[in-house]
Design a protein around this motif. Structure first.
Motif, PDB file in Angstrom:
ATOM      1  N   CYS A   1       0.495  -1.358   0.074  1.00 15.99           N
ATOM      2  CA  CYS A   1      -0.149   0.299  -0.585  1.00 15.99           C
ATOM      3  C   CYS A   1       1.025   1.732   0.078  1.00 15.99           C
ATOM      4  O   CYS A   1       1.923   1.072   0.297  1.00 15.99           O
ATOM      5  CB  CYS A   1      -0.704   0.341   0.743  1.00 15.99           C
ATOM      6  N   GLY A   2       0.606   2.539  -0.100  1.00 15.32           N
ATOM      7  CA  GLY A   2       0.838   3.825  -0.129  1.00 15.32           C
ATOM      8  C   GLY A   2      -0.018   5.264   0.390  1.00 15.32           C
ATOM      9  O   GLY A   2      -1.104   4.836   0.402  1.00 15.32           O
TER      10      GLY A   2
ATOM     11  N   SER B   1      -2.285   5.267   8.955  1.00 15.19           N
ATOM     12  CA  SER B   1      -2.614   4.428   9.876  1.00 15.19           C
ATOM     13  C   SER B   1      -2.612   3.028   8.812  1.00 15.19           C
ATOM     14  O   SER B   1      -3.129   3.196   7.799  1.00 15.19           O
ATOM     15  CB  SER B   1      -3.362   4.772  10.355  1.00 15.19           C
ATOM     16  N   LEU B   2      -3.655   2.402   9.910  1.00 21.22           N
ATOM     17  CA  LEU B   2      -4.631   1.588   9.070  1.00 21.22           C
ATOM     18  C   LEU B   2      -5.988   1.101   9.968  1.00 21.22           C
ATOM     19  O   LEU B   2      -6.155   1.609  11.179  1.00 21.22           O
ATOM     20  CB  LEU B   2      -4.090  -0.096   9.853  1.00 21.22           C
ATOM     21  N   ILE B   3      -7.347   0.412   9.442  1.00 16.48           N
ATOM     22  CA  ILE B   3      -8.523   1.176  10.193  1.00 16.48           C
ATOM     23  C   ILE B   3      -8.359  -0.524  10.493  1.00 16.48           C
ATOM     24  O   ILE B   3      -8.186  -1.403   9.823  1.00 16.48           O
ATOM     25  CB  ILE B   3      -9.250   1.859   8.925  1.00 16.48           C
TER      26      ILE B   3
ATOM     27  N   ALA C   1     -11.054  -1.116   0.931  1.00 15.75           N
ATOM     28  CA  ALA C   1     -10.749  -1.816   0.329  1.00 15.75           C
ATOM     29  C   ALA C   1      -9.502  -2.040   0.917  1.00 15.75           C
ATOM     30  O   ALA C   1      -9.445  -3.725   0.935  1.00 15.75           O
ATOM     31  CB  ALA C   1     -10.163  -1.982  -1.380  1.00 15.75           C
ATOM     32  N   THR C   2      -8.466  -1.749   1.116  1.00 20.39           N
ATOM     33  CA  THR C   2      -7.053  -1.974   2.009  1.00 20.39           C
ATOM     34  C   THR C   2      -7.211  -1.491   3.671  1.00 20.39           C
ATOM     35  O   THR C   2      -6.039  -2.041   3.805  1.00 20.39           O
ATOM     36  CB  THR C   2      -5.958  -0.817   0.976  1.00 20.39           C
ATOM     37  N   LYS C   3      -7.990  -0.889   4.037  1.00 19.16           N
ATOM     38  CA  LYS C   3      -8.083  -1.037   5.029  1.00 19.16           C
ATOM     39  C   LYS C   3      -6.606   0.071   5.233  1.00 19.16           C
ATOM     40  O   LYS C   3      -6.585  -0.414   7.065  1.00 19.16           O
ATOM     41  CB  LYS C   3      -8.357  -1.953   6.272  1.00 19.16           C
ATOM     42  N   THR C   4      -6.489   1.354   4.385  1.00 18.50           N
ATOM     43  CA  THR C   4      -6.012   2.160   5.099  1.00 18.50           C
ATOM     44  C   THR C   4      -6.588   3.035   5.091  1.00 18.50           C
ATOM     45  O   THR C   4      -7.112   3.733   4.722  1.00 18.50           O
ATOM     46  CB  THR C   4      -4.441   1.935   3.822  1.00 18.50           C
ATOM     47  N   SER C   5      -5.929   4.428   5.795  1.00 16.40           N
ATOM     48  CA  SER C   5      -5.903   4.976   6.399  1.00 16.40           C
ATOM     49  C   SER C   5      -4.755   6.122   7.043  1.00 16.40           C
ATOM     50  O   SER C   5      -4.603   6.287   7.192  1.00 16.40           O
ATOM     51  CB  SER C   5      -6.543   5.277   7.696  1.00 16.40           C
ATOM     52  N   THR C   6      -5.591   7.752   6.531  1.00 18.10           N
ATOM     53  CA  THR C   6      -4.855   8.449   6.898  1.00 18.10           C
ATOM     54  C   THR C   6      -5.203  10.198   6.972  1.00 18.10           C
ATOM     55  O   THR C   6      -5.905  10.135   6.410  1.00 18.10           O
ATOM     56  CB  THR C   6      -3.258   8.714   5.491  1.00 18.10           C
TER      57      THR C   6
END
Length: 159
Positions: free
Chosen positions: A78-79, A156-158, A132-137
């Protein structure tokens, strides 16, 4: 008669926190105006916060972007993107910040022109989540240090 200029911002103090479970690695960066005082952090370990100074470029201020990559909880690459604009004279244009995150192929296809356009349309706060990736910022920019913008971002991740 020429008008006197007010005190200019002389750059941005940028802080980034990695709240994922993987080491994040600098993928690429862009300076539209200004430059990094020393060097960008090459990695950010889980739970670590890193800080660097981005110096103003005269009348144009500090405007730049960084892209960090890592993996989500499922091990998918991920990015996370952070961009900021700390103009020299905020009376003419306000401080802005922009973030986006997602699967690495999506981030890889973002070009810096797209990021700059999104930054121009943003405000002093920005949040992004990719279900979809459960990434957050999330990121904010303000003027808490005299004559310097303060940028704070959390990658972060959710659950």
């Amino acid at each position: 008669m020429a008008s006197a200029k007010v005190q200019a911002q002389n750059g941005a103090q940028v802080s980034m926190t990695n709240q994922t479970s993987d080491v994040m690695t600098l993928d690429r960066s862009k300076d539209w105006s200004g430059n990094v005082a020393t060097s960008l952090p090459q990695t950010i370990r889980p739970g670590e916060s890193v800080t660097f100074a981005h110096l103003s470029d005269g009348d144009f201020g500090s405007r730049a972007a960084v892209v960090y990559t890592g993996t989500n909880a499922a091990g998918v690459p991920c990015g996370w993107v952070l961009a900021w604009d700390a103009p020299a004279y905020t009376q003419q244009s306000p401080n802005k910040v922009y973030v986006v995150c997602g699967v690495k192929p999506f981030i890889d296809h973002l070009d810096f022109n797209q990021i700059r356009l999104s930054l121009s349309a943003s405000t002093s706060e920005s949040n992004a989540t990719d279900p979809a990736t459960k990434t957050s910022t999330t990121a904010t920019i303000n003027e808490s240090i005299p004559n310097k913008a303060t940028v704070e971002a959390i990658f972060s991740l959710i659950p």
